[in-house]
Design an enzyme around this catalytic site. Structure first.
Site, short mmCIF file in Angstrom:
data_model
loop_
_atom_site.label_atom_id
_atom_site.label_comp_id
_atom_site.label_asym_id
_atom_site.label_seq_id
_atom_site.Cartn_x
_atom_site.Cartn_y
_atom_site.Cartn_z
N LYS A 51 0.89 -1.18 0.00
CA LYS A 51 0.00 0.00 0.00
C LYS A 51 0.91 1.21 0.00
O LYS A 51 1.62 1.47 0.98
CB LYS A 51 -0.91 -0.01 1.23
N ASN A 108 -9.06 2.44 9.56
CA ASN A 108 -8.29 2.18 10.77
C ASN A 108 -8.86 2.95 11.97
O ASN A 108 -9.39 2.38 12.92
CB ASN A 108 -6.83 2.58 10.52
N GLY A 138 -7.67 9.78 9.25
CA GLY A 138 -7.95 10.05 10.66
C GLY A 138 -9.02 11.10 10.91
O GLY A 138 -9.34 11.38 12.06
C1 DXP Z 1 -3.74 2.47 8.42
C2 DXP Z 1 -3.67 3.19 7.17
O1 DXP Z 1 -3.21 2.71 6.19
C3 DXP Z 1 -4.20 4.56 7.12
O2 DXP Z 1 -3.22 5.36 6.54
C4 DXP Z 1 -5.44 4.52 6.32
O3 DXP Z 1 -5.38 5.40 5.29
C5 DXP Z 1 -6.67 4.56 7.13
O4 DXP Z 1 -7.19 5.84 7.35
P1 DXP Z 1 -8.25 6.09 8.53
O5 DXP Z 1 -7.48 5.97 9.79
O6 DXP Z 1 -8.78 7.47 8.29
O7 DXP Z 1 -9.32 5.05 8.43
#
Ligand code: DXP
EC number: 2.8.1.10
Length: 257
Positions: free
Chosen positions: A96, A206, A157
């Site tokens: 990723k 996440n 986030g």
């Molecule tokens: C864990 C990861 O790869 C993050 O960079 C992803 O983009 C998730 O984003 P959120 O935390 O906003 O769900």
């Protein structure tokens, strides 16, 4: 089934592994979500500080596929080097790809992203690029060798949910055969359902799960929302109208005596 780089996946929910209160809660959450793919950063701390062998052991026990990520990389050199290291550490060609261009928004540096994607694709990586919802960038990423795209719906986030539905719709319409996974910015299950209703293939999240009061409960809720959104999209959603349309057709007139 969703097919990414020749791998068939039954679950349309990809999970991040950062910020969980403990490795045990991460494990419960992964199980409750039914996910088959977790993303792991080589550079950042994972659940509750679990690191190295202990973390790897946990992932092995869970039986899920690892999608290493280049979170925290701000240049092509950093991202490419991190991806090469991840391939060694996690024994997978999947990556990723994140190349961050702005500290405040964590917005991808799309120029560095395309360049890194080209280098890594030529080296045989299966690249999952974390990108914006920009159509032209998406085209460049496909030209660079990516077979999957991961557009954001809001900054990482932020938990803000889909900010630009028109752009997401446009991506879906232009790339009907490319797996499109919404990555970042989803805050609640209804956001996940909404992007799946637009025809996206999967979501990666996440923060919304790891920071929930009950991460496993929230992961289960997201899993249900993803399935509901997918089923609704397949069933054919009635588009909104400007005017009222009677849902019960009236034939003749009722007779009251
Ligand atoms: C864990 C990861 O790869 C993050 O960079 C992803 O983009 C998730 O984003 P959120 O935390 O906003 O769900």
């Amino acid at each position: 089934m969703l097919t990414c780089y020749g791998v068939e996946l039954a679950s349309r929910l990809f999970l991040g592994t950062a910020q969980y209160p403990s490795p045990a809660i991460l494990a419960d959450t992964v199980r409750a979500s039914g996910t088959e793919v977790v993303t792991v950063s080589l550079r950042r701390e994972t659940a509750g500080g679990a690191s190295g062998g202990r973390f790897w052991e946990l992932i092995r026990e869970l039986g899920v596929r690892v999608l290493p990520n280049t979170a925290g990389c701000h240049s092509v050199k950093e991202a490419v080097t991190t991806a090469r290291m991840a391939r060694e550490v996690f024994a997978t060609d999947w990556i990723k790809l994140e190349v961050i261009g702005n500290h405040d928004t964590l917005q991808p540096d799309v120029f560095g992203l395309v360049e890194s994607a080209r280098i890594l694709s030529e080296e045989g990586f299966s690249v999952f690029p974390y990108t914006t919802d920009d159509l032209v960038v998406a085209e460049r990423l496909l030209e660079a060798g990516c077979k999957v795209l991961m557009p954001w719906c809001a900054p990482i986030g932020s938990a803000a949910g889909p900010l630009n539905v028109r752009a997401l719709r446009s991506l879906r319409a232009h790339f009907p055969d490319t797996p499109l996974i919404v990555d970042a910015g989803l805050g609640r299950p209804s956001h996940a359902a909404a992007v799946m209703e637009l025809g996206f293939d999967a979501v990666l999240l996440n923060t919304a799960v790891a920071k929930a009061g009950d991460p496993a409960g929230m992961a289960h809720a997201f899993a249900g929302a993803v399935e509901a959104g997918l089923e609704a999209y397949r069933a054919g959603i009635v588009e909104p109208r400007e005017t009222a349309v009677p849902s019960t057709p009236v034939i003749g007139q009722a007779v009251f005596s």
